[in-house]
Design an enzyme around this catalytic site. Structure first.
Site, mmCIF file in Angstrom:
data_model
loop_
_atom_site.group_PDB
_atom_site.id
_atom_site.type_symbol
_atom_site.label_atom_id
_atom_site.label_comp_id
_atom_site.label_asym_id
_atom_site.label_seq_id
_atom_site.Cartn_x
_atom_site.Cartn_y
_atom_site.Cartn_z
ATOM 1 N N GLY A 53 0.847 -1.249 0.265
ATOM 2 C CA GLY A 53 0.119 0.286 -0.140
ATOM 3 C C GLY A 53 0.850 1.199 -0.078
ATOM 4 O O GLY A 53 2.078 0.964 -0.364
ATOM 5 N N CYS A 54 0.406 2.496 0.609
ATOM 6 C CA CYS A 54 1.144 3.735 0.393
ATOM 7 C C CYS A 54 2.502 3.892 1.170
ATOM 8 O O CYS A 54 2.407 3.159 2.389
ATOM 9 C CB CYS A 54 0.011 4.671 1.283
ATOM 10 N N PHE A 55 3.240 4.030 0.284
ATOM 11 C CA PHE A 55 4.854 3.608 1.208
ATOM 12 C C PHE A 55 5.141 4.677 2.324
ATOM 13 O O PHE A 55 6.153 3.993 3.200
ATOM 14 C CB PHE A 55 5.857 3.465 0.712
#
Length: 216
Positions: A53-55
């Site tokens: 997902g969002c890093f």
């Protein structure tokens, strides 16, 4: 001409990916949290790439693990060399947002990192993670050794049993060996939640415990 939305749920075909650039994006080569370099040869240390997902939030999950030497965020698994964040968000690079984890195998086992990975997101969601939708949010493990690859596959199968028992669907995590090229993201994204402690973090696990790495 295809719109950006066309690539939210599918990877770009050959000829559809953006061309990118030869030169790497500028990078301040010091980890904001631990002071270690983000880029280097890392002799005597192991490496793996995780996409969950969002890093921004994903990187924090791993820099807090004892035995992890350094972390960095970037783009991997796609076709576009040295892509920018906006290009990756278009879906036309094929990359997922990834975290490079460099670790000391004498201090932390790969099994422990896998457990952190599985429990920190929902690996059954395909081309999204929570409210973040797009191919760049797909779940991925990019391995640098055959042993890592074998362990990742075994951990997936073990965790799938737990998820199935809890009512979840099939794991969609992409597991690859050898690992694709890791392209470092822009400086603004490195250790983002250390710079912005109240910044966005869309990660959410399933609440299902992963049965590996408990005694490692």
């Amino acid at each position: 001409m295809l719109g950006i939305g066309a690539f939210k749920q599918r990877m770009p075909r050959p000829g559809e990916a953006l061309p990118g650039r030869e030169q790497a994006l500028p990078l301040h080569n010091t980890h904001l949290v631990n002071g270690h370099p983000l880029r280097g040869e890392f002799i005597g240390l192991a490496q793996v790439q995780f996409g969950l997902g969002c890093f921004w939030g994903a990187e924090r999950k791993f820099w807090n693990v004892p035995g992890v030497y350094t972390t960095a965020v970037g783009y991997a698994g796609g076709q576009t060399p040295n892509a920018t964040y906006s290009e990756v968000c278009s879906g036309q690079t094929g990359h997922t947002e990834a975290v490079l984890v460099v670790f000391d195998e004498q201090a932390v086992s790969f099994a422990q990192l896998l457990r952190t990975f599985w429990e920190s997101h929902d690996p059954t969601q395909g081309m999204q993670q929570g409210n973040d939708v797009g191919t760049q949010y797909r779940s991925a493990i990019y391995c640098t050794t055959q042993a890592q690859y074998d362990a990742a596959l075994a951990s997936r199968d073990a965790y799938q049993q737990q998820l199935t028992a809890a009512g979840y669907g099939a794991i969609t995590t992409e597991i690859r060996f050898p690992a694709p090229t890791f392209y470092y993201a822009e400086d603004d994204h490195q250790q983002y939640l250390a710079k912005h402690p109240n910044g966005y973090c869309g990660l959410g696990g399933t609440g299902v415990s992963c049965p590996i790495g408990l005694d490692a």
